[in-house]
Design a protein around this motif. Structure first.
Motif, PDB file in Angstrom:
ATOM      1  N   ASP A   1      41.751  37.575  42.753  1.00  0.00           N
ATOM      2  CA  ASP A   1      42.613  37.851  43.901  1.00  0.00           C
ATOM      3  C   ASP A   1      44.099  37.806  43.563  1.00  0.00           C
ATOM      4  O   ASP A   1      44.942  38.021  44.423  1.00  0.00           O
ATOM      5  N   ARG A   2      44.425  37.536  42.291  1.00  0.00           N
ATOM      6  CA  ARG A   2      45.827  37.643  41.880  1.00  0.00           C
ATOM      7  C   ARG A   2      46.258  39.110  41.738  1.00  0.00           C
ATOM      8  O   ARG A   2      47.436  39.420  41.765  1.00  0.00           O
ATOM      9  N   ILE A   3      45.277  39.989  41.583  1.00  0.00           N
ATOM     10  CA  ILE A   3      45.571  41.421  41.535  1.00  0.00           C
ATOM     11  C   ILE A   3      45.927  41.899  42.942  1.00  0.00           C
ATOM     12  O   ILE A   3      45.158  41.726  43.881  1.00  0.00           O
ATOM     13  N   ILE A   4      47.090  42.529  43.088  1.00  0.00           N
ATOM     14  CA  ILE A   4      47.492  43.034  44.411  1.00  0.00           C
ATOM     15  C   ILE A   4      47.442  44.554  44.475  1.00  0.00           C
ATOM     16  O   ILE A   4      47.361  45.128  45.556  1.00  0.00           O
ATOM     17  N   MET A   5      47.498  45.222  43.308  1.00  0.00           N
ATOM     18  CA  MET A   5      47.370  46.666  43.238  1.00  0.00           C
ATOM     19  C   MET A   5      46.666  47.044  41.953  1.00  0.00           C
ATOM     20  O   MET A   5      46.870  46.418  40.922  1.00  0.00           O
TER      21      MET A   5
END
Length: 396
Positions: free
Chosen positions: A354-358
């Protein structure tokens, strides 16, 4: 309030500027070269009306579109694209239609010509690299005798690193003059440093309502020419020295009611006339938001909504959105299809969760400078930023 947004469909996330304007009660009118049916649904919903033209660079076509909106909706209060490519045309349209908010055509040279920017930096007492307007080979040789090799040559008016070259010796200098395009070029002494940007949303008094800093690769030119991967990151604070220079530049250039992207070098090698390691040296001003997905990254790094801050600046000349005080780094890392990588796409998503935002494929028009596949993530520390970039871009 009637607001004409030029090319609201590019970049794709610019629909958010229109959306926030609409939420603030503005009538948003779009002019673009993408058929209405192909616009994102969010953009369609934000626009009161859209005028399609086949070629945005055809001034007569754009002029007729603005005239149509002016006749139908009455006085046009604002006209803006937030896009470097259209800044000069935006200014011409404002002047022709007596739209007094925003840059006017007679004043646009100071923010479009790199040679003109120098005098305003001097006014703000901000150091800059020495510059020479390219004329003859003899004159260039005299300049290089003063500053030494290498030198950077680039169009006096240009976007990004397009048509920019690093000349390292006399042979490359002579070849440059032998193939010199018929457009004005400038030559600058080479600065050893990293690029740092001062990004701000500015009110009518040249005061920043929002400030941010991003760290960029030293040479966008090398990324394009050598098919390298791009990585950069938005930092969780603005250093005092950069903030001081950024605010001084806003005053000197007379920036009003704009989202701006001011580029600086941070020296990694002492320069006898410009400063010590860590000092900032002005590179150029860009009177529009930072490119790529940087506005999205600012939102993550500062836990805010820069589109709303900008829209509030337009409608109230103030910042209405409070500062949450929550901060982190936000990092962009890309890949190119022509390279093979040690870690798969699935491994990246699994590792960073969930650290990926895009996580997106880049539009073809942006791929040469930004890569084909991008990943953007939040990071708590600078070490986490470095680790993310390394993991994504590690080649087999």
């Amino acid at each position: 309030m009637n607001f004409i947004f030029i090319s609201p469909q590019f970049p794709a996330h610019y629909w958010k500027f229109c959306d926030r304007l609409k939420k603030n009660g503005v009538t948003v009118l779009g002019i673009g070269d993408t058929p209405f049916a192909e616009l994102h649904e969010e953009l369609k919903a934000a626009l009161a009306e859209y005028y399609f033209i086949s070629d945005l660079s055809n001034y007569d076509e754009v002029f007729r579109a603005v005239a149509f909106f002016s006749f139908k909706y009455g006085k046009i209060d604002w006209l803006e694209s937030n896009n470097e490519f259209w800044i000069e045309q935006d200014a011409r349209l404002r002047t022709d239609f007596h739209i007094t908010t925003g840059e006017q055509f007679e004043n646009v040279s100071r923010i479009k010509h790199k040679s003109e920017m120098k005098k305003y930096y001097a006014l703000a007492q901000i150091p800059t690299a020495r510059l020479h307007k390219v004329t003859t080979l003899d004159a260039a040789e005299n300049f290089i005798a003063e500053v030494g090799y290498p030198v950077i040559v680039k169009p006096d008016v240009g976007v990004g690193a397009n048509d920019t070259y690093k000349l390292e010796d006399a042979a490359q200098l002579e070849n440059f003059f032998a193939t010199l395009p018929e457009i004005p070029y400038v030559m600058e002494e080479f600065i050893t440093g990293n690029i740092r940007s001062y990004d701000a949303i500015v009110d009518s008094n040249s005061e920043p309502l929002f400030e941010s800093m991003s760290a960029w690769p030293p040479s966008a030119m090398d990324i394009v020419l050598q098919n390298l991967e791009l990585s950069y990151y938005t930092i969780d604070h603005v250093p005092d020295a950069l903030r001081k220079y950024g605010r001084a530049a806003l005053k000197a250039f007379g920036v009003k009611n704009r989202f701006v992207h001011l580029e600086f070098f941070q020296l990694t090698k002492r320069h006898e006339t410009l400063g010590e390691v860590g000092d900032f040296v002005a590179l150029e001003v860009n009177m529009r938001p930072a490119g790529g997905y940087t506005t999205e990254m600012m939102n993550v790094a500062y836990s805010t909504d820069v589109y709303q801050i900008w829209a509030d600046m337009i409608t109230t000349d103030k910042r209405q959105l409070p500062d949450s005080g929550e901060r982190c780094y936000c990092v962009f890392s890309s890949r190119r299809d022509l390279h093979s990588y040690a870690h798969s796409h699935e491994e990246i998503l699994q590792r960073y969760g969930d650290r990926i935002i895009m996580c997106e494929r880049m539009p073809e028009i942006m791929a040469p400078s930004m890569g084909n596949q991008m990943y953007t993530a939040r990071a708590a520390t600078f070490e986490a930023v470095q680790e993310f970039i390394s993991f994504v871009q590690q080649r087999q």
